[in-house]
Scaffold this active site. Structure first.
Site, mmCIF file in Angstrom:
data_model
loop_
_atom_site.group_PDB
_atom_site.id
_atom_site.type_symbol
_atom_site.label_atom_id
_atom_site.label_comp_id
_atom_site.label_asym_id
_atom_site.label_seq_id
_atom_site.Cartn_x
_atom_site.Cartn_y
_atom_site.Cartn_z
ATOM 1 N N ASN A 9 0.904 -1.064 0.081
ATOM 2 C CA ASN A 9 0.012 -0.018 -0.030
ATOM 3 C C ASN A 9 0.919 1.269 -0.086
ATOM 4 O O ASN A 9 1.659 1.633 1.035
ATOM 5 C CB ASN A 9 -1.203 -0.248 1.241
ATOM 6 C CG ASN A 9 -1.756 1.092 1.309
ATOM 7 O OD1 ASN A 9 -1.792 2.074 0.463
ATOM 8 N ND2 ASN A 9 -2.358 1.503 2.443
ATOM 9 N N TRP A 10 0.902 1.814 -1.287
ATOM 10 C CA TRP A 10 1.981 3.059 -1.276
ATOM 11 C C TRP A 10 1.538 4.267 -0.564
ATOM 12 O O TRP A 10 2.201 5.079 -0.500
ATOM 13 C CB TRP A 10 2.197 3.287 -2.911
ATOM 14 C CG TRP A 10 3.154 2.343 -3.372
ATOM 15 C CD1 TRP A 10 3.996 1.315 -2.883
ATOM 16 C CD2 TRP A 10 3.758 2.336 -4.702
ATOM 17 N NE1 TRP A 10 4.639 0.648 -3.734
ATOM 18 C CE2 TRP A 10 4.306 1.378 -5.039
ATOM 19 C CE3 TRP A 10 3.243 3.185 -5.922
ATOM 20 C CZ2 TRP A 10 5.149 0.902 -6.251
ATOM 21 C CZ3 TRP A 10 3.861 2.843 -7.240
ATOM 22 C CH2 TRP A 10 4.690 1.754 -7.293
ATOM 23 N N GLU A 97 -6.795 4.466 8.015
ATOM 24 C CA GLU A 97 -6.731 5.860 7.633
ATOM 25 C C GLU A 97 -7.804 6.513 7.113
ATOM 26 O O GLU A 97 -8.207 7.657 7.423
ATOM 27 C CB GLU A 97 -5.442 6.158 6.907
ATOM 28 C CG GLU A 97 -4.103 5.916 7.814
ATOM 29 C CD GLU A 97 -2.755 5.297 6.836
ATOM 30 O OE1 GLU A 97 -3.004 5.357 5.739
ATOM 31 O OE2 GLU A 97 -1.892 4.818 7.463
ATOM 32 N N GLY A 173 3.143 1.999 10.614
ATOM 33 C CA GLY A 173 3.854 3.018 10.496
ATOM 34 C C GLY A 173 4.725 3.398 11.985
ATOM 35 O O GLY A 173 5.546 4.587 11.819
ATOM 36 N N GLY A 234 2.936 -1.274 4.273
ATOM 37 C CA GLY A 234 2.987 0.101 3.778
ATOM 38 C C GLY A 234 4.464 0.650 3.340
ATOM 39 O O GLY A 234 5.059 0.321 2.465
ATOM 40 N N GLY A 235 5.418 0.952 4.450
ATOM 41 C CA GLY A 235 6.627 1.528 4.502
ATOM 42 C C GLY A 235 7.485 0.569 3.569
ATOM 43 O O GLY A 235 8.289 0.844 2.667
HETATM 44 O O1 LIG Z 1 -1.602 -0.452 4.688
HETATM 45 C C1 LIG Z 1 -0.782 -0.698 5.313
HETATM 46 C C2 LIG Z 1 -0.442 -0.365 6.628
HETATM 47 O O2 LIG Z 1 -1.275 0.743 6.891
HETATM 48 C C3 LIG Z 1 0.883 -0.881 7.169
HETATM 49 O O3 LIG Z 1 1.980 0.297 7.207
HETATM 50 P P1 LIG Z 1 3.301 0.274 7.549
HETATM 51 O O4 LIG Z 1 3.979 -1.105 6.886
HETATM 52 O O5 LIG Z 1 3.917 1.266 7.116
HETATM 53 O O6 LIG Z 1 3.100 -0.040 8.976
#
Ligand SMILES: O=C[C@H](O)COP(=O)(O)O
Length: 253
Positions: A9-10, A97, A173, A234-235
């Site tokens: 998920n960018w 989010e 995150g 995400g990251g």
């Molecule tokens: O959709 C992905 C998540 O919100 C996880 O984000 P992250 O891997 O940066 O903690």
């Protein structure tokens, strides 16, 4: 055994050129879809280009949100019909989010899941608890409630093809990950909620991802858990090298 699914998920990151370069760099290296489903969920503006860029590869492209109506006076929104027109395969729905910052309700998410299926788009349905809810012992009740509402009024055959992502909000995150055992316990509770609605056969087929600070260093342990079938990332999905490591770990799980 359920096939693992790794979805990046960018969020609202990457320039157009960076996005195109990323897909170009990894597309021939993505493991076979026999072993793992690989998805990049990119900003909406880039989707048509990335779909074309990935068309000769095993990589699927997904959106990060959509409206539930086909069309209408909804300024700024994108419909499932539009995503389908440009051959988008997946859509993330109900990310925390979007729930927290854009006031998405369980009812709207249920309508979005229905709309995605109407267009053959696989929904990745997110759920998860806040730190306060976890500390109050409400985690399992919260995710069961979110999933029960999101999955209301489907046929079991439709539910089998959905993907659910368990993302504890406090782990997104932050570098903090739920322990693999804790994540597995919650994913098991989610599977039970699906079983209550649609029976054991269906619940055994639904894939449940974990999300929240997933990285190459912790993916193997997470995937070794009985109820964790992949990750929403995400990251660590923003760099080709780390995303490829996650795919390879899943392909070999
Ligand atoms: O959709 C992905 C998540 O919100 C996880 O984000 P992250 O891997 O940066 O903690």
């Amino acid at each position: 055994m359920r096939k693992p699914i790794i979805a990046g998920n960018w969020k609202m990151y990457k320039s157009f050129d960076e996005a195109v370069d990323f897909i170009e760099e990894i597309q021939q290296e993505v493991p076979s879809p026999d072993k793992v489903d690989a998805v990049i969920c990119a900003p909406a503006l880039y989707l048509p280009t990335l779909v074309v860029g990935a068309e000769d590869s095993s990589l699927a492209i997904g959106a990060q949100n959509m409206h539930f109506e086909d069309e209408g006076a909804f300024t700024g929104e994108i419909s499932p019909k539009m995503l389908s027109n440009v051959n988008v395969d997946y859509v993330i729905l109900g990310h925390s989010e979007r729930r927290e910052l854009f006031n998405e309700t369980d009812e709207a998410i249920n309508k979005k899941v229905r709309a995605a299926l109407n267009y053959g788009i696989v929904p990745i349905i997110c759920c998860g608890e806040t730190l306060e809810e976890r500390e109050a012992g409400q985690t399992e009740a919260k995710v069961a409630r979110q999933i029960t509402k999101a999955l209301k009024d489907f046929a079991p055959i439709e539910v089998e093809h959905m993907v659910i992502a368990y993302e504890p909000i406090w782990a997104i995150g932050t570098g903090k990950t739920a322990t693999a055992e804790d994540a597995n316990t919650v994913c098991c509770a989610i599977r039970l909620a699906v079983e209550t609605l649609y029976g054991k056969d269906t619940a055994e087929k639904v894939r449940i991802q974990y999300g929240g600070s997933v990285k190459p260093e912790n993916i193997e342990e997470l995937l070794s858990q009985e109820h964790i079938d992949g990750a929403l990332v995400g990251g660590a999905s923003l760099q080709p090298a780390s995303f490829m490591k996650l795919l390879e770990a899943a392909a070999n799980a």
